[in-house]
Design an enzyme around this catalytic site. Structure first.
Site, PDB file in Angstrom:
ATOM      1  N   ARG A 237       0.986  -1.274  -0.040  1.00  0.00           N
ATOM      2  CA  ARG A 237       0.064  -0.032  -0.095  1.00  0.00           C
ATOM      3  C   ARG A 237       0.836   1.321  -0.013  1.00  0.00           C
ATOM      4  O   ARG A 237       1.889   1.303   0.683  1.00  0.00           O
ATOM      5  CB  ARG A 237      -0.708  -0.074   1.207  1.00  0.00           C
ATOM      6  CG  ARG A 237      -2.120  -0.922   1.224  1.00  0.00           C
ATOM      7  CD  ARG A 237      -3.011  -0.567   0.246  1.00  0.00           C
ATOM      8  NE  ARG A 237      -4.387  -1.386   0.083  1.00  0.00           N
ATOM      9  CZ  ARG A 237      -4.494  -2.348  -0.708  1.00  0.00           C
ATOM     10  NH1 ARG A 237      -3.605  -2.722  -1.744  1.00  0.00           N
ATOM     11  NH2 ARG A 237      -5.618  -3.038  -0.672  1.00  0.00           N
ATOM     12  N   GLU A 266      -3.149   7.748  -4.508  1.00  0.00           N
ATOM     13  CA  GLU A 266      -3.459   7.371  -5.763  1.00  0.00           C
ATOM     14  C   GLU A 266      -4.756   7.887  -6.312  1.00  0.00           C
ATOM     15  O   GLU A 266      -5.772   8.087  -5.760  1.00  0.00           O
ATOM     16  CB  GLU A 266      -3.721   5.843  -5.636  1.00  0.00           C
ATOM     17  CG  GLU A 266      -2.438   4.847  -5.062  1.00  0.00           C
ATOM     18  CD  GLU A 266      -2.587   3.522  -5.243  1.00  0.00           C
ATOM     19  OE1 GLU A 266      -3.761   3.104  -5.518  1.00  0.00           O
ATOM     20  OE2 GLU A 266      -1.955   2.820  -4.742  1.00  0.00           O
ATOM     21  N   HIS A 285      -1.300   0.573  -9.969  1.00  0.00           N
ATOM     22  CA  HIS A 285      -1.621  -0.398  -8.751  1.00  0.00           C
ATOM     23  C   HIS A 285      -2.254  -1.469  -9.825  1.00  0.00           C
ATOM     24  O   HIS A 285      -3.421  -1.806  -9.605  1.00  0.00           O
ATOM     25  CB  HIS A 285      -2.711   0.155  -7.999  1.00  0.00           C
ATOM     26  CG  HIS A 285      -3.288  -0.380  -6.863  1.00  0.00           C
ATOM     27  ND1 HIS A 285      -3.483   0.151  -5.592  1.00  0.00           N
ATOM     28  CD2 HIS A 285      -2.981  -1.682  -6.563  1.00  0.00           C
ATOM     29  CE1 HIS A 285      -3.657  -0.626  -4.659  1.00  0.00           C
ATOM     30  NE2 HIS A 285      -3.319  -1.907  -5.226  1.00  0.00           N
TER      31      HIS A 285
END
Ligand code: DGY
Length: 323
Positions: A237, A266, A285
């Protein structure tokens, strides 16, 4: 009998969505971008189930906005840091996630980032496209060896161990750090403290959950322990790494390179200084983004949702204490 009402916060693969459609009255968010929090609050009102993504913040306020009939929250992800689990548990709402099925895809991607950052694959591509490739050169785009190097894995759960398996094919020495692994376990590699791992590793790969202990685990101080030749890979993360500290370490050559599949925030804003760095690879991601893996994730998310709606135990529940 009336079908249960559910809100699905984004289009998910048909494999799982078909199951949901068949059994439920579905409100589906069809936009490319996630619903804003205020919109989520509106759309969850009165639903029996919620199938959400890691981009949706699911907190106590949202659970209360849904109402007391909310029976289940199913996250289309293995990570669940977007959900307030204690709040769900306090309301006796089981929360599902998708563990196991994305292990290989994520480990494959982490290893590919490791190789790409060390051997400067993305930089090489940019070099060619920018017309800089004039001849073969003995010193062009050099990087460290991967075979035989030391790989430090922080967080030695399913994905960390799958990465070690891949690394063993490259004769890498494995160090790992994971307070959750019981001392004396016979997992491959050597358990070490964080400082030893950072000092001795040529490659460091992050596979921890995001929580208050791991937020900014990689910061100015921990980066300073790493070798100047080291490569950092993050597929866990974004907030596990302090972005500003990483920027400085890469800019000042305190570590050799990094590759991130996850960032904080993000998406990364286009004016982020991280984007100026040649020794950093950033992916959007996508570590679990193989077609079969995403199909399986949608199926598992649907199965969790349907189990919760029919008062069955979720196949993969992150807060089993609700039972
Ligand atoms: C997850 O599932 O938590 C990943 O970050 C995305 O697949």
């Amino acid at each position: 009998m009336a079908k249960p009402k559910v809100f699905v916060t984004r289009i998910i693969p048909d494999k799982g969505f078909d199951l949901v459609k068949e059994a439920c009255e579905v409100d589906l968010w069809t936009e490319e971008l996630p619903p804003l929090y205020e919109v989520l609050l509106e759309r969850v009102r009165g639903v029996d189930g919620l199938l959400c993504l890691l981009t949706d913040r699911i907190d106590a306020q949202l659970m209360d906005a849904a109402g007391p009939q909310l029976k289940v929250i199913s996250n289309h992800a293995v990570g669940f840091d977007n959900i307030d689990i204690p709040a769900a548990t306090a309301r006796k709402i089981p929360v599902g996630n998708t563990p196991g099925i994305l292990t290989d895809a994520t480990a494959d991607f982490a290893f590919s980032l490791l190789v790409a950052a060390a051997r400067r694959v993305v930089e090489g591509d940019r070099y060619v496209r920018a017309g800089k490739w004039k001849t073969w050169g003995p010193s062009i785009l050099l990087g460290p060896d991967i075979t035989g190097a030391t790989l430090g894995i922080i967080g030695y759960g399913r994905i960390g161990q799958a990465l070690a398996k891949r690394a063993s094919g490259f004769d890498m020495r494995i160090l790992y750090h994971d307070p959750m692994v019981a001392p004396g376990s016979n997992l491959p590699g050597t358990a070490v403290d964080l400082e030893t791992l950072l000092r001795e590793s040529d490659f460091v790969s992050l596979h921890t959950l995001l929580n208050e202990q791991t937020r900014h685990l990689i910061n100015r101080d921990t980066l300073a322990l790493m070798k100047p030749s080291a490569v950092l890979v993050n597929t866990s993360r974004g907030p596990v790494v302090d972005g500003q500290a990483l920027y400085e370490a890469l800019k000042e050559g305190k570590i050799f390179a990094a590759a991130l599949d996850v960032t904080d925030p993000e998406p990364l804003p286009m004016d982020s200084p991280l984007l100026e760095l040649d020794n950093l690879i950033i992916a959007p991601h996508i570590a679990s983004a193989s077609k079969p893996t995403r199909d399986k994730m949608s199926l598992m998310a649907a199965e969790n949702l349907l189990a919760g709606l029919s008062d069955r135990r979720l196949p993969t529940c992150v807060n089993p204490e609700v039972y």
